[in-house]
Design a protein around this motif. Sequence first.
Motif, PDB file in Angstrom:
ATOM      1  N   THR A 375       0.855  -1.190   0.000  1.00  0.00           N
ATOM      2  CA  THR A 375       0.000   0.000   0.000  1.00  0.00           C
ATOM      3  C   THR A 375       0.886   1.234   0.000  1.00  0.00           C
ATOM      4  O   THR A 375       1.721   1.411   0.899  1.00  0.00           O
ATOM      5  N   VAL A 376       0.735   2.072  -1.007  1.00  0.00           N
ATOM      6  CA  VAL A 376       1.554   3.274  -1.181  1.00  0.00           C
ATOM      7  C   VAL A 376       0.750   4.476  -0.695  1.00  0.00           C
ATOM      8  O   VAL A 376      -0.393   4.670  -1.110  1.00  0.00           O
ATOM      9  N   THR A 377       1.335   5.267   0.170  1.00  0.00           N
ATOM     10  CA  THR A 377       0.685   6.475   0.684  1.00  0.00           C
ATOM     11  C   THR A 377       1.594   7.671   0.439  1.00  0.00           C
ATOM     12  O   THR A 377       2.765   7.650   0.835  1.00  0.00           O
ATOM     13  N   GLU A 378       1.052   8.688  -0.222  1.00  0.00           N
ATOM     14  CA  GLU A 378       1.797   9.901  -0.534  1.00  0.00           C
ATOM     15  C   GLU A 378       1.028  11.117  -0.054  1.00  0.00           C
ATOM     16  O   GLU A 378      -0.211  11.089   0.041  1.00  0.00           O
ATOM     17  N   THR A 379       1.750  12.190   0.235  1.00  0.00           N
ATOM     18  CA  THR A 379       1.135  13.426   0.701  1.00  0.00           C
ATOM     19  C   THR A 379       1.439  14.560  -0.260  1.00  0.00           C
ATOM     20  O   THR A 379       2.599  14.768  -0.645  1.00  0.00           O
ATOM     21  N   LEU A 380       0.413  15.285  -0.654  1.00  0.00           N
ATOM     22  CA  LEU A 380       0.570  16.528  -1.403  1.00  0.00           C
ATOM     23  C   LEU A 380       0.195  17.685  -0.489  1.00  0.00           C
ATOM     24  O   LEU A 380      -0.726  17.572   0.333  1.00  0.00           O
ATOM     25  N   TRP A 381       0.901  18.807  -0.665  1.00  0.00           N
ATOM     26  CA  TRP A 381       0.578  20.021   0.072  1.00  0.00           C
ATOM     27  C   TRP A 381       0.053  21.054  -0.901  1.00  0.00           C
ATOM     28  O   TRP A 381       0.691  21.358  -1.907  1.00  0.00           O
ATOM     29  N   VAL A 382      -1.129  21.586  -0.596  1.00  0.00           N
ATOM     30  CA  VAL A 382      -1.808  22.547  -1.453  1.00  0.00           C
ATOM     31  C   VAL A 382      -2.056  23.812  -0.650  1.00  0.00           C
ATOM     32  O   VAL A 382      -2.444  23.741   0.527  1.00  0.00           O
ATOM     33  N   ALA A 383      -1.817  24.966  -1.270  1.00  0.00           N
ATOM     34  CA  ALA A 383      -2.084  26.224  -0.570  1.00  0.00           C
ATOM     35  C   ALA A 383      -3.518  26.230  -0.035  1.00  0.00           C
ATOM     36  O   ALA A 383      -4.465  25.903  -0.762  1.00  0.00           O
ATOM     37  N   HIS A 384      -3.693  26.584   1.245  1.00  0.00           N
ATOM     38  CA  HIS A 384      -4.994  26.489   1.887  1.00  0.00           C
ATOM     39  C   HIS A 384      -6.025  27.402   1.239  1.00  0.00           C
ATOM     40  O   HIS A 384      -7.237  27.138   1.303  1.00  0.00           O
ATOM     41  N   ARG A 385      -5.597  28.453   0.584  1.00  0.00           N
ATOM     42  CA  ARG A 385      -6.527  29.381  -0.057  1.00  0.00           C
ATOM     43  C   ARG A 385      -7.111  28.818  -1.350  1.00  0.00           C
ATOM     44  O   ARG A 385      -8.081  29.356  -1.882  1.00  0.00           O
TER      45      ARG A 385
END
Length: 425
Positions: A375-385
Amino acid sequence: MRILDELEREIERVAHAAGEARPRRRWWRSGALLVLAPLLAGTVAVAATTGILSGEPVSSDPHAPRDPNAGIGVNAGPGKLLAVRAADPAGGPEWGLRLVKTSRGLGCLQVGRVVDGRLGRLGQDGAFGNDGKFHELGPEILETSSECQQPDGAGNVFFAMTSIGQPASADPASCAVRPRGEDKRPACPRGSLRDVFYGLLGPEAAAITYREGGKTVRQAVERPAGAYLVVRATDPDRRDVGWWSPSVTPSWVESIEFRDGTVCRPDERPRRHGRHECPLKGYVKPRLDIATRAELATPITVRVGTAREKPYPEMDRKSLERMEWQRRVTISFRARRAADARSFYKLTAEIPGRPPNCGVGLGSPIARDIAAGETVTETLWVAHRCSGTMTIRIGYEQQTAPSQMPFHGDGPPNAKVGTARVRIP
Protein backbone atom coordinates in the motif's frame (compact mmCIF):
# COMPACT_ATOMS: atom_id res chain seq x y z
CA MET A 1 7.30 14.94 0.61
CA ARG A 2 11.08 14.76 0.25
CA ILE A 3 11.08 13.35 -3.29
CA LEU A 4 8.80 16.16 -4.45
CA ASP A 5 11.06 18.72 -2.76
CA GLU A 6 14.11 17.28 -4.51
CA LEU A 7 12.42 17.26 -7.92
CA GLU A 8 11.31 20.87 -7.53
CA ARG A 9 14.84 21.95 -6.61
CA GLU A 10 16.28 20.17 -9.65
CA ILE A 11 13.69 21.71 -12.01
CA GLU A 12 14.51 25.15 -10.61
CA ARG A 13 18.19 24.54 -11.28
CA VAL A 14 17.53 23.44 -14.85
CA ALA A 15 15.39 26.55 -15.30
CA HIS A 16 18.38 28.66 -14.20
CA ALA A 17 16.70 29.79 -10.97
CA ALA A 18 19.42 29.63 -8.35
CA GLY A 19 18.05 28.79 -4.90
CA GLU A 20 19.54 29.35 -1.49
CA ALA A 21 22.33 26.86 -0.80
CA ARG A 22 22.92 25.48 2.65
CA PRO A 23 26.62 25.47 3.54
CA ARG A 24 27.98 21.97 3.94
CA ARG A 25 28.82 20.95 7.46
CA ARG A 26 32.35 19.85 8.19
CA TRP A 27 33.79 17.47 10.71
CA TRP A 28 37.15 17.74 12.42
CA ARG A 29 39.38 15.02 13.68
CA SER A 30 40.61 15.40 17.28
CA GLY A 31 42.25 13.29 19.92
CA ALA A 32 45.63 12.28 21.27
CA LEU A 33 48.94 12.82 19.51
CA LEU A 34 49.06 9.10 18.76
CA VAL A 35 45.92 9.49 16.63
CA LEU A 36 47.09 12.67 14.91
CA ALA A 37 50.55 11.41 13.95
CA PRO A 38 49.49 9.30 10.91
CA LEU A 39 47.29 12.13 9.70
CA LEU A 40 50.17 14.59 9.88
CA ALA A 41 52.42 12.16 8.05
CA GLY A 42 49.90 11.93 5.23
CA THR A 43 49.69 15.71 5.04
CA VAL A 44 53.46 16.04 4.71
CA ALA A 45 53.45 13.44 1.92
CA VAL A 46 50.94 15.42 -0.08
CA ALA A 47 52.87 18.63 0.45
CA ALA A 48 56.06 16.97 -0.70
CA THR A 49 54.67 15.93 -4.06
CA THR A 50 52.22 18.71 -4.90
CA GLY A 51 52.95 21.63 -2.59
CA ILE A 52 49.32 21.46 -1.38
CA LEU A 53 48.47 20.46 2.17
CA SER A 54 45.52 18.16 2.85
CA GLY A 55 42.66 19.17 5.12
CA GLU A 56 39.67 17.27 6.40
CA PRO A 57 37.64 15.46 3.72
CA VAL A 58 34.33 16.75 2.43
CA SER A 59 31.47 15.52 4.61
CA SER A 60 27.86 14.72 3.83
CA ASP A 61 25.06 17.02 4.92
CA PRO A 62 23.59 15.32 8.03
CA HIS A 63 20.26 17.04 7.35
CA ALA A 64 19.91 15.33 3.95
CA PRO A 65 20.56 11.61 4.52
CA ARG A 66 20.19 9.31 1.53
CA ASP A 67 18.21 6.10 1.44
CA PRO A 68 19.74 3.12 -0.42
CA ASN A 69 16.24 2.19 -1.64
CA ALA A 70 14.97 5.64 -2.66
CA GLY A 71 15.93 8.48 -4.98
CA ILE A 72 19.33 7.86 -6.56
CA GLY A 73 20.32 5.65 -3.61
CA VAL A 74 23.81 5.63 -2.10
CA ASN A 75 27.17 4.83 -3.63
CA ALA A 76 27.74 1.14 -4.22
CA GLY A 77 31.53 1.09 -4.28
CA PRO A 78 34.65 3.22 -4.60
CA GLY A 79 33.77 4.48 -8.06
CA LYS A 80 36.27 5.03 -10.87
CA LEU A 81 38.42 8.14 -11.23
CA LEU A 82 38.43 8.70 -14.98
CA ALA A 83 41.65 9.60 -16.80
CA VAL A 84 40.22 12.71 -18.46
CA ARG A 85 41.66 15.99 -17.12
CA ALA A 86 41.23 19.71 -17.77
CA ALA A 87 43.57 22.53 -16.78
CA ASP A 88 42.22 25.35 -14.67
CA PRO A 89 42.55 28.80 -16.30
CA ALA A 90 44.35 30.12 -13.20
CA GLY A 91 46.60 27.08 -12.82
CA GLY A 92 46.83 24.79 -9.82
CA PRO A 93 45.41 21.25 -9.66
CA GLU A 94 43.68 19.99 -12.75
CA TRP A 95 39.98 19.19 -12.88
CA GLY A 96 38.81 15.58 -13.11
CA LEU A 97 35.79 13.27 -13.01
CA ARG A 98 34.77 10.20 -11.06
CA LEU A 99 32.01 7.80 -12.13
CA VAL A 100 30.08 6.30 -9.22
CA LYS A 101 27.48 3.55 -9.40
CA THR A 102 24.66 3.67 -6.84
CA SER A 103 22.64 1.13 -4.88
CA ARG A 104 19.71 1.73 -7.25
CA GLY A 105 21.79 1.09 -10.36
CA LEU A 106 22.33 4.68 -11.53
CA GLY A 107 25.62 6.14 -12.75
CA CYS A 108 26.63 9.49 -11.22
CA LEU A 109 29.49 11.85 -12.06
CA GLN A 110 31.48 13.80 -9.50
CA VAL A 111 33.58 16.74 -10.70
CA GLY A 112 36.43 18.32 -8.76
CA ARG A 113 40.13 19.12 -8.60
CA VAL A 114 42.69 16.29 -8.66
CA VAL A 115 45.69 16.05 -6.32
CA ASP A 116 47.86 12.92 -6.21
CA GLY A 117 45.21 10.83 -7.92
CA ARG A 118 42.47 11.94 -5.54
CA LEU A 119 39.37 13.95 -6.40
CA GLY A 120 38.44 16.83 -4.14
CA ARG A 121 37.89 20.52 -3.50
CA LEU A 122 40.12 23.43 -2.66
CA GLY A 123 39.91 25.65 0.40
CA GLN A 124 39.21 28.88 -1.46
CA ASP A 125 36.25 31.00 -2.59
CA GLY A 126 34.79 30.64 0.91
CA ALA A 127 35.19 26.86 1.10
CA PHE A 128 36.76 25.40 4.26
CA GLY A 129 37.51 28.84 5.65
CA ASN A 130 39.81 29.63 2.71
CA ASP A 131 42.49 27.42 4.27
CA GLY A 132 44.22 26.83 0.93
CA LYS A 133 44.23 23.07 1.47
CA PHE A 134 43.00 20.15 -0.60
CA HIS A 135 39.91 18.36 0.75
CA GLU A 136 39.20 14.91 -0.64
CA LEU A 137 35.73 14.22 -2.07
CA GLY A 138 34.72 10.64 -1.34
CA PRO A 139 32.48 8.61 -3.67
CA GLU A 140 29.78 8.62 -0.99
CA ILE A 141 29.24 12.38 -1.42
CA LEU A 142 26.36 12.39 -3.92
CA GLU A 143 24.81 15.80 -3.46
CA THR A 144 22.31 16.06 -6.30
CA SER A 145 20.39 13.71 -8.56
CA SER A 146 20.94 16.03 -11.55
CA GLU A 147 24.41 14.53 -12.04
CA CYS A 148 23.07 10.97 -12.29
CA GLN A 149 21.58 8.97 -15.13
CA GLN A 150 20.10 5.56 -15.84
CA PRO A 151 22.59 3.23 -17.60
CA ASP A 152 21.62 1.53 -20.84
CA GLY A 153 21.09 -2.19 -21.24
CA ALA A 154 24.85 -2.78 -21.43
CA GLY A 155 25.67 -0.68 -18.37
CA ASN A 156 26.89 2.39 -20.30
CA VAL A 157 25.97 5.84 -18.97
CA PHE A 158 25.13 8.69 -21.35
CA PHE A 159 25.23 12.08 -19.68
CA ALA A 160 26.09 15.73 -20.42
CA MET A 161 26.33 18.61 -17.94
CA THR A 162 26.70 22.33 -18.56
CA SER A 163 27.62 24.35 -15.45
CA ILE A 164 27.97 28.13 -15.84
CA GLY A 165 29.62 30.06 -13.04
CA GLN A 166 30.92 27.33 -10.72
CA PRO A 167 33.43 28.35 -8.01
CA ALA A 168 37.00 27.34 -8.83
CA SER A 169 37.09 25.57 -5.46
CA ALA A 170 34.78 22.96 -7.10
CA ASP A 171 32.47 23.40 -4.08
CA PRO A 172 29.17 24.76 -5.47
CA ALA A 173 28.06 25.94 -2.01
CA SER A 174 31.30 27.67 -1.02
CA CYS A 175 30.20 31.17 -2.01
CA ALA A 176 27.24 33.05 -3.46
CA VAL A 177 27.47 33.30 -7.23
CA ARG A 178 24.51 35.67 -7.25
CA PRO A 179 24.22 37.11 -3.71
CA ARG A 180 20.66 37.37 -2.42
CA GLY A 181 19.17 39.08 0.61
CA GLU A 182 19.21 36.15 3.06
CA ASP A 183 22.27 34.37 1.67
CA LYS A 184 24.98 34.82 4.30
CA ARG A 185 27.78 33.31 2.22
CA PRO A 186 30.49 35.59 0.83
CA ALA A 187 30.12 36.66 -2.78
CA CYS A 188 32.17 34.56 -5.22
CA PRO A 189 35.03 36.56 -6.75
CA ARG A 190 34.05 37.04 -10.40
CA GLY A 191 37.53 36.06 -11.53
CA SER A 192 37.21 32.75 -9.66
CA LEU A 193 34.15 31.45 -11.52
CA ARG A 194 34.37 28.67 -14.07
CA ASP A 195 32.22 27.31 -16.88
CA VAL A 196 32.53 23.52 -16.65
CA PHE A 197 31.31 21.15 -19.38
CA TYR A 198 31.56 17.42 -18.78
CA GLY A 199 29.89 14.15 -19.60
CA LEU A 200 29.91 10.64 -21.01
CA LEU A 201 29.15 10.02 -24.69
CA GLY A 202 29.25 6.22 -24.68
CA PRO A 203 31.50 3.57 -26.25
CA GLU A 204 31.10 4.70 -29.87
CA ALA A 205 32.23 8.32 -29.36
CA ALA A 206 35.71 9.30 -30.52
CA ALA A 207 36.12 13.08 -30.07
CA ILE A 208 34.38 16.43 -29.67
CA THR A 209 35.22 19.76 -31.30
CA TYR A 210 34.34 23.15 -29.88
CA ARG A 211 35.28 26.83 -30.17
CA GLU A 212 37.86 28.25 -27.77
CA GLY A 213 39.39 31.71 -28.13
CA GLY A 214 38.23 32.01 -31.72
CA LYS A 215 39.75 28.66 -32.69
CA THR A 216 38.33 25.18 -33.15
CA VAL A 217 39.63 22.71 -30.56
CA ARG A 218 39.43 18.94 -30.96
CA GLN A 219 39.40 16.81 -27.79
CA ALA A 220 39.56 13.03 -27.97
CA VAL A 221 37.22 11.44 -25.45
CA GLU A 222 38.35 8.89 -22.90
CA ARG A 223 37.18 5.44 -23.89
CA PRO A 224 35.22 3.30 -23.31
CA ALA A 225 32.96 5.69 -21.39
CA GLY A 226 33.38 8.51 -23.92
CA ALA A 227 34.31 10.97 -21.15
CA TYR A 228 35.06 14.63 -21.89
CA LEU A 229 35.83 17.64 -19.67
CA VAL A 230 36.28 21.31 -20.57
CA VAL A 231 36.89 24.13 -18.07
CA ARG A 232 36.87 27.84 -18.94
CA ALA A 233 36.98 31.10 -17.02
CA THR A 234 33.49 32.56 -16.77
CA ASP A 235 33.13 35.85 -18.61
CA PRO A 236 33.27 38.45 -15.78
CA ASP A 237 30.65 40.55 -17.59
CA ARG A 238 28.19 37.70 -17.94
CA ARG A 239 25.03 38.24 -15.89
CA ASP A 240 23.42 34.83 -16.41
CA VAL A 241 25.60 32.79 -14.04
CA GLY A 242 25.14 30.30 -11.24
CA TRP A 243 23.14 27.66 -13.10
CA TRP A 244 23.63 24.20 -14.49
CA SER A 245 21.68 22.07 -16.92
CA PRO A 246 21.83 18.27 -17.36
CA SER A 247 21.15 16.44 -20.61
CA VAL A 248 22.17 13.25 -22.40
CA THR A 249 24.30 14.80 -25.17
CA PRO A 250 26.07 18.19 -25.26
CA SER A 251 24.48 20.90 -27.41
CA TRP A 252 27.30 23.47 -27.00
CA VAL A 253 29.90 21.55 -29.05
CA GLU A 254 30.47 22.08 -32.77
CA SER A 255 30.55 18.36 -33.45
CA ILE A 256 30.79 14.85 -32.02
CA GLU A 257 32.91 12.32 -33.92
CA PHE A 258 32.16 8.62 -33.72
CA ARG A 259 34.37 5.56 -34.20
CA ASP A 260 32.61 4.59 -37.43
CA GLY A 261 33.73 7.87 -39.04
CA THR A 262 30.37 9.64 -38.84
CA VAL A 263 30.05 13.14 -37.38
CA CYS A 264 27.09 14.79 -35.69
CA ARG A 265 26.77 18.58 -35.57
CA PRO A 266 24.15 19.55 -32.97
CA ASP A 267 23.24 22.82 -34.70
CA GLU A 268 22.09 20.81 -37.70
CA ARG A 269 19.86 18.54 -35.65
CA PRO A 270 16.15 19.25 -35.01
CA ARG A 271 15.24 20.47 -31.54
CA ARG A 272 14.08 17.93 -28.96
CA HIS A 273 12.77 19.27 -25.66
CA GLY A 274 14.23 22.65 -26.60
CA ARG A 275 17.69 21.27 -27.38
CA HIS A 276 19.73 20.21 -30.39
CA GLU A 277 20.76 16.65 -29.52
CA CYS A 278 22.90 14.09 -31.31
CA PRO A 279 21.87 10.42 -31.44
CA LEU A 280 23.10 8.14 -28.67
CA LYS A 281 25.32 5.90 -30.79
CA GLY A 282 26.04 2.65 -29.03
CA TYR A 283 23.04 2.94 -26.71
CA VAL A 284 21.58 -0.48 -25.88
CA LYS A 285 17.88 -0.33 -25.10
CA PRO A 286 17.06 -1.99 -21.75
CA ARG A 287 14.77 -5.01 -21.92
CA LEU A 288 11.72 -4.31 -19.79
CA ASP A 289 8.45 -6.14 -19.29
CA ILE A 290 6.15 -3.29 -20.20
CA ALA A 291 3.13 -3.14 -17.88
CA THR A 292 -0.37 -2.68 -19.25
CA ARG A 293 -3.15 -0.60 -17.76
CA ALA A 294 -5.09 -3.78 -16.97
CA GLU A 295 -2.17 -5.09 -14.88
CA LEU A 296 -1.86 -1.86 -12.90
CA ALA A 297 -5.38 -0.45 -12.45
CA THR A 298 -6.52 -0.18 -8.84
CA PRO A 299 -8.74 2.13 -6.73
CA ILE A 300 -7.23 5.39 -5.40
CA THR A 301 -8.19 6.73 -1.97
CA VAL A 302 -7.92 10.48 -1.28
CA ARG A 303 -8.31 12.25 2.08
CA VAL A 304 -8.48 16.06 2.09
CA GLY A 305 -7.40 17.74 5.30
CA THR A 306 -9.02 20.83 6.78
CA ALA A 307 -6.26 22.09 9.10
CA ARG A 308 -3.93 24.95 8.20
CA GLU A 309 -0.37 23.58 8.34
CA LYS A 310 3.19 24.48 7.49
CA PRO A 311 4.75 21.17 6.51
CA TYR A 312 8.50 21.79 6.69
CA PRO A 313 9.41 22.64 10.32
CA GLU A 314 13.15 22.21 9.55
CA MET A 315 13.04 25.47 7.57
CA ASP A 316 14.49 28.58 9.15
CA ARG A 317 12.10 30.90 10.94
CA LYS A 318 11.96 33.59 8.23
CA SER A 319 11.22 31.04 5.51
CA LEU A 320 8.42 29.55 7.60
CA GLU A 321 6.95 32.99 8.18
CA ARG A 322 6.86 33.66 4.45
CA MET A 323 5.34 30.29 3.56
CA GLU A 324 1.61 30.19 2.87
CA TRP A 325 -0.60 28.03 5.05
CA GLN A 326 -0.99 24.62 3.43
CA ARG A 327 -3.62 21.88 3.26
CA ARG A 328 -2.66 18.20 3.50
CA VAL A 329 -3.99 15.87 0.78
CA THR A 330 -3.25 12.18 1.43
CA ILE A 331 -3.36 9.72 -1.48
CA SER A 332 -3.23 5.93 -1.17
CA PHE A 333 -3.35 2.99 -3.56
CA ARG A 334 -2.25 -0.64 -3.70
CA ALA A 335 0.71 -1.25 -6.01
CA ARG A 336 -0.08 -4.22 -8.22
CA ARG A 337 3.45 -4.29 -9.67
CA ALA A 338 6.79 -3.73 -8.02
CA ALA A 339 8.70 -0.51 -8.64
CA ASP A 340 12.42 0.27 -8.84
CA ALA A 341 14.63 3.03 -10.23
CA ARG A 342 13.73 2.28 -13.86
CA SER A 343 10.06 1.34 -13.45
CA PHE A 344 8.37 3.67 -10.97
CA TYR A 345 5.01 5.12 -10.03
CA LYS A 346 4.30 8.79 -10.67
CA LEU A 347 1.71 11.07 -9.12
CA THR A 348 0.33 14.21 -10.76
CA ALA A 349 -2.47 16.51 -9.61
CA GLU A 350 -4.06 19.73 -10.78
CA ILE A 351 -6.75 22.17 -9.69
CA PRO A 352 -7.90 24.15 -12.72
CA GLY A 353 -9.32 27.65 -12.38
CA ARG A 354 -8.99 30.27 -9.69
CA PRO A 355 -7.60 31.83 -7.54
CA PRO A 356 -4.28 32.60 -9.28
CA ASN A 357 -1.46 30.09 -8.96
CA CYS A 358 -3.82 27.28 -7.99
CA GLY A 359 -4.15 25.76 -11.45
CA VAL A 360 -0.52 24.70 -11.68
CA GLY A 361 0.01 20.96 -11.78
CA LEU A 362 1.46 19.31 -8.70
CA GLY A 363 3.16 16.00 -8.26
CA SER A 364 6.33 13.99 -8.50
CA PRO A 365 7.74 10.56 -9.14
CA ILE A 366 7.38 8.11 -6.27
CA ALA A 367 11.08 7.37 -6.54
CA ARG A 368 11.59 4.45 -4.17
CA ASP A 369 11.54 0.68 -4.24
CA ILE A 370 7.99 -0.65 -3.84
CA ALA A 371 6.96 -4.30 -3.49
CA ALA A 372 4.04 -5.75 -5.40
CA GLY A 373 0.98 -5.65 -3.17
CA GLU A 374 2.34 -2.84 -1.00
CA THR A 375 0.00 0.00 0.00
CA VAL A 376 1.55 3.27 -1.18
CA THR A 377 0.68 6.47 0.68
CA GLU A 378 1.80 9.90 -0.53
CA THR A 379 1.13 13.43 0.70
CA LEU A 380 0.57 16.53 -1.40
CA TRP A 381 0.58 20.02 0.07
CA VAL A 382 -1.81 22.55 -1.45
CA ALA A 383 -2.08 26.22 -0.57
CA HIS A 384 -4.99 26.49 1.89
CA ARG A 385 -6.53 29.38 -0.06
CA CYS A 386 -6.98 27.17 -3.17
CA SER A 387 -10.29 25.51 -3.89
CA GLY A 388 -11.93 23.57 -6.69
CA THR A 389 -11.94 20.06 -8.08
CA MET A 390 -8.56 18.34 -7.87
CA THR A 391 -7.80 15.68 -10.49
CA ILE A 392 -5.24 13.11 -9.37
CA ARG A 393 -3.55 10.69 -11.74
CA ILE A 394 -1.29 7.79 -10.78
CA GLY A 395 0.91 6.51 -13.59
CA TYR A 396 3.63 3.92 -14.00
CA GLU A 397 6.72 5.08 -15.92
CA GLN A 398 9.18 2.63 -17.49
CA GLN A 399 12.30 4.26 -18.89
CA THR A 400 13.76 2.55 -21.93
CA ALA A 401 15.74 5.68 -22.90
CA PRO A 402 17.51 8.24 -20.69
CA SER A 403 15.55 11.33 -19.73
CA GLN A 404 16.99 14.74 -18.90
CA MET A 405 17.19 13.70 -15.24
CA PRO A 406 16.41 10.47 -13.37
CA PHE A 407 12.68 9.92 -12.81
CA HIS A 408 11.92 12.90 -15.04
CA GLY A 409 10.11 11.36 -18.00
CA ASP A 410 10.07 12.91 -21.46
CA GLY A 411 6.45 12.34 -22.44
CA PRO A 412 3.11 13.35 -20.91
CA PRO A 413 2.23 11.59 -17.63
CA ASN A 414 0.08 8.49 -17.96
CA ALA A 415 -2.69 7.30 -15.64
CA LYS A 416 -2.22 3.53 -15.90
CA VAL A 417 -3.03 3.01 -12.22
CA GLY A 418 -6.08 5.27 -12.17
CA THR A 419 -7.64 8.72 -11.82
CA ALA A 420 -9.45 10.25 -8.86
CA ARG A 421 -11.28 13.56 -8.44
CA VAL A 422 -11.96 15.26 -5.12
CA ARG A 423 -13.38 18.60 -4.04
CA ILE A 424 -10.99 21.02 -2.31
CA PRO A 425 -13.25 23.26 -0.17
